[in-house]
Design a protein around this motif. Structure first.
Motif, short mmCIF file in Angstrom:
data_model
loop_
_atom_site.label_atom_id
_atom_site.label_comp_id
_atom_site.label_asym_id
_atom_site.label_seq_id
_atom_site.Cartn_x
_atom_site.Cartn_y
_atom_site.Cartn_z
N ALA A 1 -8.78 72.36 -14.64
CA ALA A 1 -9.90 71.66 -15.25
C ALA A 1 -9.65 72.11 -16.55
CB ALA A 1 -11.02 71.93 -14.37
N ARG A 2 -10.06 71.24 -17.57
CA ARG A 2 -10.02 71.34 -18.80
C ARG A 2 -11.51 70.69 -19.49
NH1 ARG A 2 -6.37 69.08 -16.27
NH2 ARG A 2 -4.38 69.67 -16.48
N PHE A 3 -11.74 71.84 -20.25
CA PHE A 3 -13.19 71.49 -21.06
C PHE A 3 -13.08 71.80 -22.39
CE2 PHE A 3 -13.82 72.97 -16.76
CZ PHE A 3 -14.63 71.93 -16.25
N LEU B 1 -13.48 62.66 -27.13
CA LEU B 1 -12.57 63.05 -26.14
C LEU B 1 -11.78 61.51 -25.53
CD1 LEU B 1 -14.24 65.80 -23.78
CD2 LEU B 1 -13.05 65.96 -25.97
N PRO C 1 -8.34 61.95 -22.04
CA PRO C 1 -9.05 61.57 -20.85
C PRO C 1 -9.07 62.76 -19.86
CG PRO C 1 -7.08 60.65 -21.08
CD PRO C 1 -7.14 61.07 -22.48
N ARG C 2 -8.33 63.33 -19.76
CA ARG C 2 -8.33 64.56 -18.87
C ARG C 2 -9.03 65.76 -18.90
NH1 ARG C 2 -2.37 65.96 -16.89
NH2 ARG C 2 -3.61 66.84 -15.10
N TRP C 3 -9.75 66.02 -20.29
CA TRP C 3 -10.67 66.78 -20.78
C TRP C 3 -12.08 66.42 -20.76
CZ3 TRP C 3 -9.44 71.63 -23.04
CH2 TRP C 3 -8.03 71.93 -23.31
N ARG C 4 -12.97 67.10 -20.31
CA ARG C 4 -14.45 67.08 -20.02
C ARG C 4 -15.04 67.86 -21.05
NH1 ARG C 4 -15.15 68.07 -13.86
NH2 ARG C 4 -13.39 69.31 -14.15
N ALA C 5 -16.35 67.04 -21.43
CA ALA C 5 -17.25 67.85 -22.29
C ALA C 5 -18.13 68.72 -21.62
CB ALA C 5 -18.19 66.72 -22.84
N LEU C 6 -18.33 69.87 -22.39
CA LEU C 6 -19.35 70.89 -21.68
C LEU C 6 -20.32 71.58 -22.76
CD1 LEU C 6 -19.77 72.64 -18.95
CD2 LEU C 6 -18.15 74.18 -19.73
N ASP D 1 -18.62 54.97 -28.45
CA ASP D 1 -18.04 56.52 -29.08
C ASP D 1 -18.62 56.86 -30.15
OD1 ASP D 1 -16.33 58.48 -28.48
OD2 ASP D 1 -14.66 57.96 -29.24
#
Length: 377
Positions: free
Chosen positions: A104-106, A117, A121-126, A201
Motif C-alpha cells: 500500500a502507498r499513502f 493524487l 492513482p495507486r497512492w491513497r490520501a491519509l 480536483d
C-alpha cells in the motif's frame, strides 16, 4: 490542574516548518505501539524505517521516502508525509518504482490542505487528523498522551475558513498570504465534493505557488475536456512582498478559466481550437462575437505566446471568434506537464465571500455541462 495544563506542549518538538520532525515523532509512535495504524494501512507493522533512500538518488535528500512500514521483513506500506509543502514533480512515481513490492502507498497530509493524487492513482490520501486520532486511543499512555497533544496543535497550523470568509482578507506576510490563499481554494475544492457531479480536483498550478480547483467534463473531441478552473488572479511576479502595498490591497480576486483542456500531450499543436469556438457560440457570444452572457468576462485580447498556439488562435478569430477567447496555457505547459488549456476568463470580485464564489462555481458547472452536451456528436 486545568485540562490545558495536562496536555504537553509539542510546538518545539514538531514545528510546522519541519516535516522531518513530524515524521520522526510519528515513527516513534508507530514503533512504540503499531496497533493503532493497523486499520489505516491494511496490516499490523512490526518495524518502521525512516528516510529510506531511493535507489539511484543517494545524493538527494529530497528523494528519501519518509516512512516504510514492514511486516516479517516485507514491505507493508509506504508513507510520504507532508505538512505545508507540496509534492515534488514525479516524486511519488520515483518512490513507486523504487519500492514496487509495497502492498500500500499513502500520502499523509493535513485534512484542510489536501494534495492532488490524480497523477498517482495507486497512492491513497491519509490525514494527520485520522492518524493522530487513532493513536490517541492507544493503550500505551505515552503514545496516547502525545497523540492527543499533537492533535490539539493541528488547529493552530492552518487558518480556518468558511462561507463567510472574504477572499482578500489575508495576512500581509508572504508565508501567511500564500497559506491563506491555499486554504481558500482547498475549501472551494472540498465544497465540490458535496455538490459537483463531475470530475473535480485540487492541484497546484503549472507555474507553481498558486493552487487551482478544477471541474472537468468529457467533450466530443478525443482527449479534450470542458473545464472550469479557479485560482487567485495575482501574477506570479506580484506575489513578492511589497512594503508599500499590502497583499489584500493588490489582490485582483479569483479568476476562473472556462474552456477546453487537452491532457496526455507533449505539444499543444493538436488542440481543438474550432471546438473551443463552438463551445462559446450562442451561450456566451453571438455570431458577431458580442457577449450575451452576464458574467464579468475579461475582454482583453488573448494573444498566445507560442507561434503555433498564436496561429491557431488567429484562425478561430478569423472565423468569427472574439479575440478574448484563447487565454490559458499552451505549448510550454504541454511540454512540461502534459496538458494545455485555452478558453476565456471571468474575473470575480476580491471582496467576494467564499460562499458567493462557491455559488458561482455551481452555476458554472451547469454551464459547462450545457456546453459539452451542445457539441456532443
Amino acid at each position: 490542574m486545568s485540562d490545558e495544563q495536562r496536555h504537553p506542549d509539542l510546538s518545539f518538538v514538531v514545528p510546522a516548518a519541519n516535516e522531518t520532525r513530524w515524521s520522526d515523532l510519528l515513527a516513534s509512535l508507530i514503533a512504540t505501539d503499531p496497533a493503532p495504524i493497523k486499520e489505516l494501512v491494511g496490516g499490523l507493522p512490526d518495524a518502521v524505517r525512516r528516510e529510506v533512500t531511493v535507489a539511484g538518488q543517494v545524493a538527494r535528500r529530497s528523494d528519501r521516502l519518509d516512512l516504510l512500514l514492514l511486516r516479517d521483513g516485507q514491505q507493508l506500506a509506504m508513507i510520504e508525509a507532508k505538512v505545508l509543502a507540496d509534492l515534488g514533480s514525479q516524486q511519488l512515481a520515483r518512490y513507486e518504482a523504487a519500492f514496487p513490492e509495497a502492498e500500500a502507498r499513502f500520502v499523509l497530509h493535513l485534512g484542510s490542505l489536501p494534495l492532488s493524487l490524480m497523477a498517482a492513482p495507486r497512492w491513497r490520501a491519509l490525514t494527520w487528523e485520522d492518524v493522530l486520532s487513532a493513536f490517541s486511543e492507544s493503550d500505551h499512555p505515552w503514545v496516547a498522551a502525545t497523540a492527543r497533544a499533537w492533535l490539539r496543535q493541528l488547529d493552530s497550523l492552518v487558518p480556518r475558513v468558511d462561507a463567510e470568509t472574504v477572499w482578500n482578507d489575508v495576512p500581509d506576510d508572504a508565508a501567511g498570504f500564500e497559506l491563506a490563499l491555499r486554504t481558500r481554494v482547498a475549501w472551494l475544492a472540498s465544497r465540490m465534493d458535496a455538490w459537483c457531479e463531475l470530475e473535480h480536483d485540487l492541484e497546484q498550478s503549472s507555474g507553481g505557488g498558486a493552487w487551482v480547483a478544477a471541474i472537468r467534463v468529457p467533450s466530443s473531441s478525443l482527449g479534450h475536456k470542458v473545464i472550469v478552473e479557479i485560482q487567485e488572479g495575482l501574477p506570479a511576479q506580484a506575489w513578492r512582498p511589497n512594503p508599500a502595498l499590502a497583499y489584500r490591497d493588490r489582490l485582483p480576486g479569483p479568476v476562473v478559466l472556462v474552456g477546453l483542456s487537452q491532457s496526455g500531450v507533449i505539444t499543444s499543436a493538436d488542440f481543438d481550437w474550432p471546438l473551443l469556438h463552438q463551445l462559446f457560440r450562442d451561450r456566451i457570444v453571438d455570431d458577431s462575437g458580442a457577449v450575451v452572457d452576464g458574467r464579468a468576462w475579461q475582454l482583453t485580447s488573448a494573444n498566445p505566446r507560442d507561434a503555433v498556439d498564436r496561429a491557431n488562435w488567429q484562425a478561430i478569430v478569423a472565423a468569427g471568434a472574439p479575440k478574448w477567447i484563447g487565454k490559458g496555457y499552451g505549448m510550454a505547459t504541454a511540454r512540461t506537464h502534459a496538458v494545455c488549456a485555452f478558453g476565456a476568463r471571468i474575473q470575480l470580485d476580491p471582496w467576494s465571500t467564499l460562499g458567493e464564489i462557491d455559488a458561482e462555481l455551481q452555476a458554472l458547472q451547469a454551464l459547462i455541462i450545457e456546453m459539452a452536451e451542445s457539441v456532443a456528436s
